[in-house]
Design an enzyme around this catalytic site. Sequence first.
Site, PDB file in Angstrom:
ATOM      1  N   HIS A   1       1.894   4.345  -3.018  1.00  0.00           N
ATOM      2  CA  HIS A   1       1.943   5.812  -2.875  1.00  0.00           C
ATOM      3  C   HIS A   1       3.297   6.334  -3.377  1.00  0.00           C
ATOM      4  O   HIS A   1       3.371   7.306  -4.124  1.00  0.00           O
ATOM      5  CB  HIS A   1       1.827   6.213  -1.394  1.00  0.00           C
ATOM      6  CG  HIS A   1       0.462   6.078  -0.796  1.00  0.00           C
ATOM      7  ND1 HIS A   1      -0.658   6.624  -1.356  1.00  0.00           N
ATOM      8  CD2 HIS A   1       0.042   5.487   0.349  1.00  0.00           C
ATOM      9  CE1 HIS A   1      -1.716   6.374  -0.597  1.00  0.00           C
ATOM     10  NE2 HIS A   1      -1.317   5.672   0.454  1.00  0.00           N
TER      11      HIS A   1
ATOM     12  N   HIS B   1       0.845  -1.200   0.000  1.00  0.00           N
ATOM     13  CA  HIS B   1       0.000   0.000   0.000  1.00  0.00           C
ATOM     14  C   HIS B   1       0.884   1.257   0.000  1.00  0.00           C
ATOM     15  O   HIS B   1       0.698   2.162  -0.819  1.00  0.00           O
ATOM     16  CB  HIS B   1      -0.895  -0.050   1.251  1.00  0.00           C
ATOM     17  CG  HIS B   1      -1.732   1.174   1.489  1.00  0.00           C
ATOM     18  ND1 HIS B   1      -3.108   1.133   1.517  1.00  0.00           N
ATOM     19  CD2 HIS B   1      -1.397   2.474   1.729  1.00  0.00           C
ATOM     20  CE1 HIS B   1      -3.574   2.356   1.758  1.00  0.00           C
ATOM     21  NE2 HIS B   1      -2.556   3.183   1.902  1.00  0.00           N
ATOM     22  N   GLU B   2       1.871   1.280   0.900  1.00  0.00           N
ATOM     23  CA  GLU B   2       2.743   2.459   1.007  1.00  0.00           C
ATOM     24  C   GLU B   2       3.634   2.612  -0.226  1.00  0.00           C
ATOM     25  O   GLU B   2       3.886   3.725  -0.694  1.00  0.00           O
ATOM     26  CB  GLU B   2       3.595   2.381   2.275  1.00  0.00           C
ATOM     27  CG  GLU B   2       2.795   2.410   3.570  1.00  0.00           C
ATOM     28  CD  GLU B   2       1.846   3.593   3.675  1.00  0.00           C
ATOM     29  OE1 GLU B   2       2.162   4.678   3.163  1.00  0.00           O
ATOM     30  OE2 GLU B   2       0.760   3.412   4.265  1.00  0.00           O
TER      31      GLU B   2
HETATM   32 ZN   LIG Z   1      -2.360   5.193   2.193  1.00  0.00          ZN
END
Ligand SMILES: [Zn+2]
Length: 254
Positions: free
Chosen positions: A71, A67-68
Amino acid sequence: MKQTLRLGRVAGFAVGVHWSVLVIMVLLAQSLATGVLPARAPGTAAPVAWPLGAAGAVLFLVSLLAHELAHALVARHFGVRVQQVTLWLLGGMAEFRDEPPSARADLLMAGAGPLTSVAAGVGFGSAAVLLSAVRGPVAVVVVLLWLAMINLILAGFNLLPGAPLDGGRILRAALWWRHGDRARAALTAARAGHVLGLTLVLAGLAELMVFGMLDGVWTTLVGWFLVVAAAAEGTAARSAGGAQRRQPRTGVGR
Ligand SMILES: [Zn+2]
């Protein structure tokens, strides 16, 4: 965020963990081994349940990292420098040196994380269905389903519309795009984050006092973190707004 343990570089980003992530690992492994597995796959012996619980906790951290990293990858695509990616008590954190260059970049950077969590949720869910269809071990199916659910919850929670949550950044991007004023949009998203945080604190306290549920401590903690982080975002947005009027803006870290 200070990284206690550096895991090395993943896709060129400095990835590390804060010691508090150990608390999460133990809590998740324990919840799986002594709560979820005995309830959903009765008869799973402890020597099987604990390693499965630990594997589930590790896979959850891997999906959090994904998830990170999503980004961070989108940020790099838009020329935003990534300081580091850290996993800690309340999840993950990708820290950037610059602000997104446009509302579109802001939107895509924010949306990439929850989108990845949804993909992970669907992936784990599909694996559970497939394994179940070939009559694989029930305990493994249960852990895969748990991973699917927790990733979807992660996506849902992060989409709540208040900074610094991803949903808050999406709100900021939308307001920035609509009104063309980034600082004002950031301030509104920070205010929304403040209200959201306070709501969670109150909900957590009510949970704790009225129902005596220990989960309330967690909700309160997350809420309080949001209140503090939203206040920092608000301050950064205000100073950025002032700087914008005086001189070309320089990036404010988040
Ligand atoms: Zn996030």
